[in-house]
Design a protein around this motif. Structure first.
Motif, PDB file in Angstrom:
ATOM      1  N   ALA A 103       3.438 -15.295  20.694  1.00  0.00           N
ATOM      2  CA  ALA A 103       3.504 -14.317  19.875  1.00  0.00           C
ATOM      3  C   ALA A 103       4.799 -14.083  19.446  1.00  0.00           C
ATOM      4  N   GLU A 104       6.190 -14.486  20.302  1.00  0.00           N
ATOM      5  CA  GLU A 104       7.464 -14.363  19.691  1.00  0.00           C
ATOM      6  C   GLU A 104       7.670 -15.550  18.686  1.00  0.00           C
ATOM      7  N   ALA A 105       7.180 -16.457  18.954  1.00  0.00           N
ATOM      8  CA  ALA A 105       7.319 -17.767  17.958  1.00  0.00           C
ATOM      9  C   ALA A 105       6.813 -17.126  16.690  1.00  0.00           C
ATOM     10  N   ILE A 106       5.702 -16.679  16.828  1.00  0.00           N
ATOM     11  CA  ILE A 106       5.078 -16.284  15.147  1.00  0.00           C
ATOM     12  C   ILE A 106       6.050 -15.187  14.674  1.00  0.00           C
ATOM     13  N   ALA A 107       6.361 -14.328  15.438  1.00  0.00           N
ATOM     14  CA  ALA A 107       7.500 -13.060  14.949  1.00  0.00           C
ATOM     15  C   ALA A 107       8.730 -13.919  14.459  1.00  0.00           C
ATOM     16  N   MET A 108       9.386 -14.784  15.061  1.00  0.00           N
ATOM     17  CA  MET A 108      10.364 -15.441  14.669  1.00  0.00           C
ATOM     18  C   MET A 108      10.201 -16.017  13.211  1.00  0.00           C
ATOM     19  N   GLY A 164      15.442 -20.075  17.551  1.00  0.00           N
ATOM     20  CA  GLY A 164      14.978 -19.834  16.274  1.00  0.00           C
ATOM     21  C   GLY A 164      13.426 -20.265  15.919  1.00  0.00           C
ATOM     22  N   GLY A 165      12.757 -21.148  17.101  1.00  0.00           N
ATOM     23  CA  GLY A 165      11.577 -21.444  17.032  1.00  0.00           C
ATOM     24  C   GLY A 165      10.898 -22.516  15.945  1.00  0.00           C
ATOM     25  N   TYR A 166      12.072 -23.342  15.731  1.00  0.00           N
ATOM     26  CA  TYR A 166      11.750 -24.524  14.748  1.00  0.00           C
ATOM     27  C   TYR A 166      12.628 -25.708  15.085  1.00  0.00           C
ATOM     28  N   GLY A 167      12.106 -26.728  14.578  1.00  0.00           N
ATOM     29  CA  GLY A 167      12.939 -28.165  14.791  1.00  0.00           C
ATOM     30  C   GLY A 167      12.918 -28.890  13.228  1.00  0.00           C
ATOM     31  N   ILE A 168      14.191 -28.844  12.740  1.00  0.00           N
ATOM     32  CA  ILE A 168      14.202 -29.531  11.668  1.00  0.00           C
ATOM     33  C   ILE A 168      13.807 -30.946  11.409  1.00  0.00           C
ATOM     34  N   GLN A 169      13.939 -31.604  12.633  1.00  0.00           N
ATOM     35  CA  GLN A 169      13.549 -32.966  12.671  1.00  0.00           C
ATOM     36  C   GLN A 169      11.846 -33.172  13.123  1.00  0.00           C
TER      37      GLN A 169
END
Length: 206
Positions: A103-108, A164-169
């Motif tokens: 839920a927190e990842a989706i909100a981010m 931030g909940g994401y990885g650029i790689q």
């Protein structure tokens, strides 16, 4: 004549930082800080009241480096430079940490969609009595993401150990329209700035 530095201690459990150091030919040993010990983490990553993102990331990184240096001394390890780094994602002045759940990842991801945010990575190198440090900032523009795309992404394992909940790689590279700054800095270790600090500490890289 000073003996050139040939190896460092890395105070980080991030596999991405290890890969980046190997990319530029830096030899290292790990001095990993605990984050789930019974008595709590070696260094707290909680944000202080009214603390700015720039101050937060610099404080936490310096504390990690200092604790790792103490560990080196306690264990009577060969003295070497200690490198620590920390990365934080900032949107409208608000720090986005690692999401605790889906839920927190989706909100981010919803908050980042269609917006430009900042990624701050602070790097500290301690060697002897000297402290070398720098903050690298990148601006990252996300495309507008559909709700379906966000939910599919957050159903993967990728968002959950990253600020931030994401990885650029990873797969999130599909979301990024533009970057102004350092690709390696967004991954967690800006290589140009890190190389400059290590040279100041006496390491010959190239």
């Amino acid at each position: 004549m000073k003996t050139p530095v040939r190896k460092i201690y890395l105070a980080s459990k991030s596999p991405r930082r290890r890969e980046l150091l190997r990319q530029i030919g830096v030899e290292f040993e790990l001095l990993i800080l605990r984050d789930h010990a019974a008595r709590g983490p070696d260094v707290s990553e909680e944000v202080l009241p009214d603390e700015r993102a720039e101050d937060y990331v610099a404080r936490v990184t310096l504390e990690k480096a200092q604790f790792a240096r103490q560990t080196m001394q306690w264990r009577k390890l060969p003295p070497r430079p200690v490198l620590a780094a920390d990365t934080t994602v900032v949107l409208d002045g608000r720090i986005l940490g690692k999401p605790a759940d889906e839920a927190e990842a989706i909100a981010m991801m919803q908050a980042l969609s269609g917006r430009t945010h900042q990624v701050l990575t602070h790097v500290v190198v301690l060697h002897g009595e000297a402290t070398y440090q720098v903050t690298q900032r990148s601006d990252v523009a996300f495309a507008s993401l559909s709700e379906q795309t966000i939910r599919r992404y957050c159903a993967t394992t990728e968002p959950y150990d990253k600020a931030g909940g994401y990885g650029i790689q990873g797969q999130a590279a599909l979301f990024i329209e533009d970057i102004a700054g350092s690709h390696s800095g967004i991954m967690g270790l800006p290589l140009y700035e890190t190389g400059q600090l290590l040279k100041q500490a006496g390491m010959q890289i190239l």
